[in-house]
Design a protein around this motif. Structure first.
Motif, mmCIF file in Angstrom:
data_model
loop_
_atom_site.group_PDB
_atom_site.id
_atom_site.type_symbol
_atom_site.label_atom_id
_atom_site.label_comp_id
_atom_site.label_asym_id
_atom_site.label_seq_id
_atom_site.Cartn_x
_atom_site.Cartn_y
_atom_site.Cartn_z
ATOM 1 N N THR A 10 44.786 63.824 37.145
ATOM 2 C CA THR A 10 45.678 62.225 37.995
ATOM 3 C C THR A 10 44.938 61.271 36.303
ATOM 4 O OG1 THR A 10 45.422 62.631 40.040
ATOM 5 C CG2 THR A 10 45.091 60.468 39.054
ATOM 6 N N VAL A 11 44.023 61.021 35.723
ATOM 7 C CA VAL A 11 43.768 60.204 34.741
ATOM 8 C C VAL A 11 44.613 60.476 33.893
ATOM 9 C CG1 VAL A 11 42.064 59.278 33.356
ATOM 10 C CG2 VAL A 11 41.371 59.548 35.090
ATOM 11 N N LEU A 12 44.500 61.659 33.782
ATOM 12 C CA LEU A 12 45.665 61.607 32.232
ATOM 13 C C LEU A 12 46.926 61.773 32.744
ATOM 14 C CD1 LEU A 12 44.375 65.284 31.091
ATOM 15 C CD2 LEU A 12 43.818 62.714 29.311
ATOM 16 N N GLU A 13 47.348 62.214 34.104
ATOM 17 C CA GLU A 13 48.626 61.703 33.936
ATOM 18 C C GLU A 13 49.334 60.587 34.077
ATOM 19 O OE1 GLU A 13 51.310 63.932 34.493
ATOM 20 O OE2 GLU A 13 50.168 65.266 33.521
ATOM 21 N N ILE A 14 48.441 59.585 34.249
ATOM 22 C CA ILE A 14 48.215 57.772 34.418
ATOM 23 C C ILE A 14 48.645 57.315 33.252
ATOM 24 C CG2 ILE A 14 47.707 55.983 35.140
ATOM 25 C CD1 ILE A 14 46.138 57.518 37.758
ATOM 26 N N ALA A 15 47.239 58.325 32.579
ATOM 27 C CA ALA A 15 47.934 57.638 30.825
ATOM 28 C C ALA A 15 49.258 57.592 29.836
ATOM 29 C CB ALA A 15 46.086 58.711 29.779
ATOM 30 N N ARG A 16 49.743 59.134 30.633
ATOM 31 C CA ARG A 16 50.750 59.519 30.089
ATOM 32 C C ARG A 16 52.090 58.875 30.165
ATOM 33 N NH1 ARG A 16 50.013 64.747 31.604
ATOM 34 N NH2 ARG A 16 48.956 64.789 29.693
ATOM 35 N N PHE A 18 52.157 56.423 32.667
ATOM 36 C CA PHE A 18 52.312 54.508 32.590
ATOM 37 C C PHE A 18 51.880 53.738 32.403
ATOM 38 C CE2 PHE A 18 53.024 57.243 37.361
ATOM 39 C CZ PHE A 18 54.147 56.024 37.237
ATOM 40 N N ALA A 19 51.719 53.974 31.154
ATOM 41 C CA ALA A 19 51.002 53.304 29.896
ATOM 42 C C ALA A 19 51.497 52.152 29.694
ATOM 43 C CB ALA A 19 50.737 53.669 28.780
ATOM 44 N N PRO A 20 51.123 50.706 29.892
ATOM 45 C CA PRO A 20 49.599 50.527 29.729
ATOM 46 C C PRO A 20 49.304 50.002 31.247
ATOM 47 C CG PRO A 20 50.644 48.540 29.361
ATOM 48 C CD PRO A 20 52.044 49.509 29.409
ATOM 49 N N ALA A 21 47.979 51.255 31.397
ATOM 50 C CA ALA A 21 47.417 51.007 32.893
ATOM 51 C C ALA A 21 45.630 50.837 32.577
ATOM 52 C CB ALA A 21 47.188 52.966 33.231
ATOM 53 N N VAL A 22 45.397 50.441 33.541
ATOM 54 C CA VAL A 22 44.055 49.498 33.501
ATOM 55 C C VAL A 22 42.953 50.110 34.643
ATOM 56 C CG1 VAL A 22 44.608 47.321 32.236
ATOM 57 C CG2 VAL A 22 44.812 47.200 34.271
ATOM 58 N N LEU A 23 41.559 49.745 34.095
ATOM 59 C CA LEU A 23 41.036 50.054 35.960
ATOM 60 C C LEU A 23 40.754 48.911 36.401
ATOM 61 C CD1 LEU A 23 38.953 51.863 37.527
ATOM 62 C CD2 LEU A 23 36.997 52.158 35.357
ATOM 63 N N ALA A 24 40.899 48.534 37.123
ATOM 64 C CA ALA A 24 39.624 46.902 37.236
ATOM 65 C C ALA A 24 38.387 47.417 37.860
ATOM 66 C CB ALA A 24 40.393 47.101 38.548
ATOM 67 N N SER A 25 37.178 47.636 37.784
ATOM 68 C CA SER A 25 35.668 47.973 37.521
ATOM 69 C C SER A 25 35.390 46.916 38.049
ATOM 70 C CB SER A 25 35.222 48.529 36.390
ATOM 71 O OG SER A 25 34.490 49.081 36.603
ATOM 72 N N ALA A 43 41.351 58.906 27.480
ATOM 73 C CA ALA A 43 42.442 59.154 27.911
ATOM 74 C C ALA A 43 43.344 56.989 27.281
ATOM 75 C CB ALA A 43 42.455 57.822 29.575
ATOM 76 N N GLY A 44 42.715 56.414 26.756
ATOM 77 C CA GLY A 44 43.068 55.357 26.586
ATOM 78 C C GLY A 44 43.806 53.853 27.448
ATOM 79 N N ILE A 45 42.960 53.757 28.614
ATOM 80 C CA ILE A 45 43.551 53.286 29.370
ATOM 81 C C ILE A 45 42.227 52.535 29.383
ATOM 82 C CG2 ILE A 45 42.952 52.890 31.872
ATOM 83 C CD1 ILE A 45 43.611 55.905 32.325
ATOM 84 N N GLU A 46 42.560 51.304 29.624
ATOM 85 C CA GLU A 46 42.193 49.809 28.947
ATOM 86 C C GLU A 46 41.296 49.794 30.618
ATOM 87 O OE1 GLU A 46 41.677 44.875 29.291
ATOM 88 O OE2 GLU A 46 43.564 45.869 28.725
ATOM 89 N N ILE A 47 39.510 49.160 30.723
ATOM 90 C CA ILE A 47 38.888 49.202 31.298
ATOM 91 C C ILE A 47 38.537 47.349 31.467
ATOM 92 C CG2 ILE A 47 36.246 49.126 32.678
ATOM 93 C CD1 ILE A 47 36.905 52.331 31.261
ATOM 94 N N PHE A 48 38.711 47.048 32.564
ATOM 95 C CA PHE A 48 38.596 45.316 32.457
ATOM 96 C C PHE A 48 36.926 45.261 34.423
ATOM 97 C CE2 PHE A 48 41.989 45.422 35.425
ATOM 98 C CZ PHE A 48 41.653 44.694 36.076
ATOM 99 N N THR A 49 36.724 44.083 34.238
ATOM 100 C CA THR A 49 35.890 43.911 35.353
ATOM 101 C C THR A 49 36.164 42.709 35.713
ATOM 102 O OG1 THR A 49 33.457 43.996 36.499
ATOM 103 C CG2 THR A 49 33.946 42.570 33.927
ATOM 104 N N LEU A 50 35.902 42.067 36.449
ATOM 105 C CA LEU A 50 35.618 40.716 37.008
ATOM 106 C C LEU A 50 34.549 39.529 36.996
ATOM 107 C CD1 LEU A 50 38.880 40.581 39.974
ATOM 108 C CD2 LEU A 50 39.445 40.354 37.368
ATOM 109 N N ASN A 51 33.825 38.980 36.065
ATOM 110 C CA ASN A 51 32.657 38.457 36.079
ATOM 111 C C ASN A 51 32.960 37.123 37.141
ATOM 112 O OD1 ASN A 51 30.555 36.898 35.929
ATOM 113 N ND2 ASN A 51 30.051 36.614 33.674
ATOM 114 N N THR A 52 32.641 37.296 38.410
ATOM 115 C CA THR A 52 32.723 36.027 38.949
ATOM 116 C C THR A 52 31.923 34.773 38.900
ATOM 117 O OG1 THR A 52 31.262 36.618 40.710
ATOM 118 C CG2 THR A 52 33.630 37.691 40.679
ATOM 119 N N GLY A 53 31.066 35.256 37.860
ATOM 120 C CA GLY A 53 29.982 33.460 37.955
ATOM 121 C C GLY A 53 28.842 33.513 39.033
#
Length: 235
Positions: A10-16, A18-25, A43-53
């Motif tokens: 699944t990860v590799l299929e998303i990367a292939r 649905f680019a650009p795809a991201v992981l909301a961590s 996989a070249g999928i960006e990872i981001f997080t929300l630092n709420t403070g």
């Protein structure tokens, strides 16, 4: 393990496809599994997080742990400080406990608005949602369409059990939040999270003063106020 093989496919299929795809961590155990899979597979999928403070220090320390373990720096998005100030000045530090509307407004400022920024220009986002986490997530699908942001949404661990998540973490030596070792099973902002008692569901420690049916921040609901749950299947 079939679920592991499926996750990797699944990860590799998303990367292939649905680019650009991201992981909301959220830096949860589930998202650490997805982080490991993405980075291990390159996989070249960006990872981001929300630092709420308002996150626990232990949660934020995982950003450094990921960089040390994988050589990858998770991108962070933060709320507009003016919006935060206006909310606190108008309602005070304890506003979230006074009404669901105020709590959700806090979530909107600290999570939803930064999320929209993080997803701008992307074709798909990935989350660590699992069906057994709570009654609000019981029908989550592995593939959905997010009508709010207009892009595909993938929940590759939707059918995983909590035990399978932890088995993966142990097998691959994945770093995780030490708060899990202190009775926490779902970890969000510090004022909104407490340890879980034996027999409670994994998300019982989130917004525990509210009815279980309202315990979502809004990241995973559509315009109708219900969990987004359209378009099933794999990419």
């Amino acid at each position: 393990m079939e679920k592991l093989a499926q996750l990797e496919r699944t990860v590799l299929e998303i990367a292939r496809h649905f680019a650009p795809a991201v992981l909301a961590s959220s830096l949860s155990a589930e998202d650490m599994v997805l982080t490991d899979a993405i980075l291990r597979l390159e996989a070249g999928i960006e990872i981001f997080t929300l630092n709420t403070g308002r996150l626990h220090p232990e949660t934020l320390q995982l950003i450094d742990a990921v960089e040390e373990r994988y050589g990858y720096r998770i991108r962070t998005f933060e709320p507009d400080p003016r919006e935060v100030s206006q909310f606190l000045n108008a309602h005070g530090d304890e506003a979230i406990y006074r009404s669901i509307a105020l709590r959700k407004r806090c979530c909107e400022i600290r999570k939803l608005m930064p999320l929209a920024q993080a997803l701008a220009g992307k074709r798909a986002w990935i989350t660590g949602l699992r069906r057994e986490q709570s009654i609000t997530r019981a029908n989550v699908q592995e593939r959905e369409f997010d009508a709010v942001h207009g892009l595909a949404k993938f929940n590759p661990l939707a059918h995983w059990s909590e035990a399978e998540v932890w088995n993966y973490i142990g097998a691959f030596g994945v770093p995780y939040n030490p708060l899990y070792d202190r009775g926490f099973r779902s970890i969000g902002c510090a004022p909104c999270t407490r340890p879980v008692a034996p027999g409670e569901d994994p998300r019982a420690g989130r917004w525990w003063w509210e009815d279980a049916s309202t315990r979502e921040c809004g990241l995973h609901v559509g315009p109708d106020g219900k969990l987004i749950r359209s378009r099933q299947g794999q990419p």
